[in-house]
Design an enzyme around this catalytic site. Structure first.
Site, mmCIF file in Angstrom:
data_model
loop_
_atom_site.group_PDB
_atom_site.id
_atom_site.type_symbol
_atom_site.label_atom_id
_atom_site.label_comp_id
_atom_site.label_asym_id
_atom_site.label_seq_id
_atom_site.Cartn_x
_atom_site.Cartn_y
_atom_site.Cartn_z
ATOM 1 N N HIS A 265 0.884 -1.186 0.000
ATOM 2 C CA HIS A 265 0.000 0.000 0.000
ATOM 3 C C HIS A 265 0.912 1.225 0.000
ATOM 4 C CE1 HIS A 265 -3.478 2.371 0.612
ATOM 5 N NE2 HIS A 265 -3.828 2.044 1.839
ATOM 6 N N HIS A 306 -1.430 -2.076 -9.903
ATOM 7 C CA HIS A 306 -2.419 -1.524 -8.980
ATOM 8 C C HIS A 306 -3.626 -2.432 -8.956
ATOM 9 C CE1 HIS A 306 -5.073 1.309 -6.967
ATOM 10 N NE2 HIS A 306 -3.962 1.897 -6.562
ATOM 11 N N ASP A 363 3.189 5.835 -6.827
ATOM 12 C CA ASP A 363 4.301 5.760 -5.884
ATOM 13 C C ASP A 363 5.649 5.673 -6.576
ATOM 14 O OD1 ASP A 363 2.950 6.037 -3.557
ATOM 15 O OD2 ASP A 363 2.340 3.955 -3.536
HETATM 16 N N1 CMC Z 1 5.919 -6.940 -10.286
HETATM 17 C C1 CMC Z 1 5.838 -8.142 -10.922
HETATM 18 N N2 CMC Z 1 4.674 -8.799 -11.105
HETATM 19 C C2 CMC Z 1 3.558 -8.233 -10.622
HETATM 20 C C3 CMC Z 1 3.575 -6.978 -9.965
HETATM 21 C C4 CMC Z 1 4.811 -6.322 -9.806
HETATM 22 N N3 CMC Z 1 4.879 -5.131 -9.199
HETATM 23 N N4 CMC Z 1 2.310 -6.652 -9.590
HETATM 24 C C5 CMC Z 1 1.532 -7.645 -10.008
HETATM 25 N N5 CMC Z 1 2.277 -8.607 -10.636
HETATM 26 C C6 CMC Z 1 1.768 -9.818 -11.303
HETATM 27 C C7 CMC Z 1 1.312 -10.867 -10.305
HETATM 28 O O1 CMC Z 1 2.347 -11.754 -9.977
HETATM 29 C C8 CMC Z 1 0.194 -11.529 -11.086
HETATM 30 O O2 CMC Z 1 0.775 -12.377 -12.067
HETATM 31 P P1 CMC Z 1 0.009 -13.738 -12.529
HETATM 32 O O3 CMC Z 1 -1.325 -13.295 -13.071
HETATM 33 O O4 CMC Z 1 0.911 -14.338 -13.552
HETATM 34 O O5 CMC Z 1 -0.119 -14.566 -11.286
HETATM 35 C C9 CMC Z 1 -0.469 -10.386 -11.858
HETATM 36 O O6 CMC Z 1 0.584 -9.423 -12.021
HETATM 37 C C10 CMC Z 1 -1.654 -9.760 -11.124
HETATM 38 O O7 CMC Z 1 -1.195 -9.292 -9.876
HETATM 39 P P2 CMC Z 1 -1.995 -9.400 -8.498
HETATM 40 O O8 CMC Z 1 -0.999 -9.539 -7.383
HETATM 41 O O9 CMC Z 1 -3.081 -10.421 -8.614
HETATM 42 O O10 CMC Z 1 -2.672 -7.970 -8.439
HETATM 43 P P3 CMC Z 1 -3.321 -7.312 -7.173
HETATM 44 O O11 CMC Z 1 -4.391 -6.418 -7.681
HETATM 45 O O12 CMC Z 1 -3.699 -8.310 -6.132
HETATM 46 O O13 CMC Z 1 -2.093 -6.450 -6.552
HETATM 47 C C11 CMC Z 1 -0.588 -4.695 -6.103
HETATM 48 C C12 CMC Z 1 -1.889 -5.120 -6.799
HETATM 49 C C13 CMC Z 1 -0.475 -3.166 -6.138
HETATM 50 C C14 CMC Z 1 -0.610 -5.128 -4.616
HETATM 51 C C15 CMC Z 1 0.609 -5.349 -6.856
HETATM 52 O O14 CMC Z 1 0.603 -4.953 -8.207
HETATM 53 C C16 CMC Z 1 1.951 -5.019 -6.198
HETATM 54 O O15 CMC Z 1 2.322 -5.655 -5.211
HETATM 55 N N6 CMC Z 1 2.682 -3.969 -6.732
HETATM 56 C C17 CMC Z 1 3.907 -3.555 -6.143
HETATM 57 C C18 CMC Z 1 3.622 -2.730 -4.897
HETATM 58 C C19 CMC Z 1 3.122 -1.332 -5.230
HETATM 59 O O16 CMC Z 1 3.695 -0.631 -6.045
HETATM 60 N N7 CMC Z 1 2.056 -0.911 -4.501
HETATM 61 C C20 CMC Z 1 1.518 0.454 -4.601
HETATM 62 C C21 CMC Z 1 0.140 0.529 -5.154
HETATM 63 S S1 CMC Z 1 -0.288 2.233 -5.533
HETATM 64 C C22 CMC Z 1 -0.416 2.992 -3.997
HETATM 65 C C23 CMC Z 1 -1.674 2.667 -3.278
HETATM 66 O O17 CMC Z 1 -2.761 2.958 -3.809
HETATM 67 O O18 CMC Z 1 -1.583 2.150 -2.152
#
Ligand code: CMC
Length: 426
Positions: A265, A306, A363
């Site tokens: 987050h 995201h 971010d």
């Molecule tokens: N790097 C590599 N792979 C990723 C990333 C990443 N940053 N984010 C998602 N993926 C992959 C994930 O492994 C999955 O792959 P597959 O479909 O092959 O299993 C696919 O993309 C979908 O990801 P998800 O984890 O199901 O997506 P989510 O909606 O649950 O998670 C997230 C969203 C923001 C938690 C995640 O993208 C992440 O951890 N990003 C890095 C942390 C980050 O930058 N967070 C800040 C968000 S913006 C500020 C806020 O609003 O808080």
């Protein structure tokens, strides 16, 4: 329009009619409130398909990359408004006219100082404590100082608490920074604007007061606007949940700060810089991109992806522009920033990231801007918390202004069924 209904058929039983509710924008929602009478619950860990509340504050269309506060697009607010006007808008539903704005700014300025005794709390923390750890503590402690505004059933008390929180967060954030630096804490200066005053308290000292660059103050203000609210994210939902038990606003915001701290987050802006440190050199980018794509490796590209924006993050577009302005103003030539730009370029072309719609989020750029301004990495999430306080308190206000119930989710129990403790346990 005819009332929409959904029907749920649970094998063999009579169909259950569920009302379908429509908002002014966005998908309809199926009202499952009365489902408990049928003896089943819905299951949605991570709230992927659940609207936890009704709200009039912020709307996001993740596919189209739209973010509206009270109907106004974030790009317009970043361009034509400032942070305190955005606060007014989030709290009250409309942008202020000139007189309303002047009164609002005056009220905020009236509350910028914190109780002198609050300083004593800082001495209990190690100088190298994480700033977010101190923030959780000192913001929660505000409830021990401002007893006169803790009646959450009184709209005036709620309003004063909201003003106090918006006014005092920059003061507390700067105090945390000064404490970790071992420098004297600076008092707020009420002749300065909100963002200018924050930079003054962060970077000036009693022996030297330098004027604050208007470009940097404006960039800071943009960062505040772009982080001001984001509908029912993890920390806002935490604030609502804590608030639903009747907890006081300062305690609720402390809970929000704790939820924001996580790297998935608000902690992501700090994690971006740590990741850039780890990558170290442009020559290593390919290796780290490969790690991010490897399902057996927990490494992720921080600042990418995201939960809601699956096309682009409109905040990131504005932030990138501000990032360019700040780097130009400061004439910065930092290898780490070059590394960030190269990483962005590569990830934007890589099919893994393109297919999964993993774009740089807000971010990614805010981390770079904050570093360029000279704010230490460990303070990044504190700045997010400062800016988001208005969003949290607006949602808390909205909830308490209407009928609400204590938040109490249910569960799918998969543990051991009932058993007896044996008389002889060996
Ligand atoms: N790097 C590599 N792979 C990723 C990333 C990443 N940053 N984010 C998602 N993926 C992959 C994930 O492994 C999955 O792959 P597959 O479909 O092959 O299993 C696919 O993309 C979908 O990801 P998800 O984890 O199901 O997506 P989510 O909606 O649950 O998670 C997230 C969203 C923001 C938690 C995640 O993208 C992440 O951890 N990003 C890095 C942390 C980050 O930058 N967070 C800040 C968000 S913006 C500020 C806020 O609003 O808080």
């Amino acid at each position: 329009m005819a009332d929409k209904k959904a029907q749920l058929i649970i094998s063999g039983a009579d169909p259950v009619d569920l009302p379908v509710m429509s908002g002014t924008l966005g998908p309809d929602v199926i009202d499952v409130r009365n489902l408990t009478s049928t003896g089943v619950f819905t299951f949605d860990p991570g709230f992927m398909s659940t609207a936890s509340c009704e709200s009039k504050i912020t709307y996001i269309d993740g596919d189209k990359g739209i973010l509206l506060h009270r109907g106004y697009p974030i790009e317009q607010l970043a361009e034509k408004s400032d942070y305190l006007e955005t606060c007014y808008l989030l709290l009250k539903g409309e942008l202020p006219n000139t007189q309303e704005k002047a009164e609002f700014v005056d009220t905020i300025k009236n509350h910028t100082m914190v109780h002198e005794q609050l300083k004593n709390f800082f001495n209990g923390f190690r100088r190298d404590a994480h700033p977010m750890a101190i923030m959780c503590g000192v913001v929660g402690a505000l409830s021990a100082f401002y007893h006169d505004s803790l009646d959450i059933t009184d709209p005036q008390h709620r309003e004063i608490s909201a003003m106090r929180l918006i006014a005092k967060m920059p003061t507390l954030a700067a105090m945390v920074h000064k404490y970790s630096m071992g420098q004297p804490m600076m008092y707020p200066r009420n002749n300065l604007g909100y963002s200018e005053n924050f930079l003054h308290m962060m970077f000036n000292t009693p022996c030297e007061e330098k004027p604050i660059s208007p470009v940097l103050a404006r960039a800071m203000d943009r960062i505040f606007i772009l982080h001001a609210d984001h509908e029912q994210n993890a920390s806002t939902s935490t604030v609502r949940l804590a608030g639903s038990s009747g907890a006081n606003p300062f305690a609720c915001i402390a809970a929000g700060i704790a939820a924001l701290w996580g790297p998935a987050h608000g902690g992501a802006n700090e994690a971006v810089l740590k990741m850039l440190d780890e990558i170290g050199d442009v020559a290593n980018i390919d290796k780290f991109v490969a790690k991010a794509k490897d399902k057996n490796d927990p490494f992720k590209l921080m600042g990418f992806g995201h939960r809601v924006y699956k096309n682009f993050d409109p905040r990131a577009t504005v932030m990138k522009k501000t990032c360019d302005e700040v780097l130009a103003e400061l004439g910065i030539n930092d290898p780490q920033l070059e590394l960030a730009m190269r990483l962005e370029e590569l990830a934007r072309k890589d099919s893994y990231f393109v297919e999964r719609n993993l774009y740089p989020n807000v971010d990614f750029y805010s981390g770079i801007i904050l570093k360029a301004i000279g704010i230490p990495t460990s303070m990044f999430t504190v700045i997010f918390a400062m800016a988001r306080t208005v969003g949290w308190i607006s949602h808390w206000q909205e909830m308490l202004s209407g009928p609400y119930k204590i938040g109490r989710p249910r569960q799918l129990y998969t543990g051991v069924t009932q058993r007896d403790i044996p008389d002889d346990r060996g």
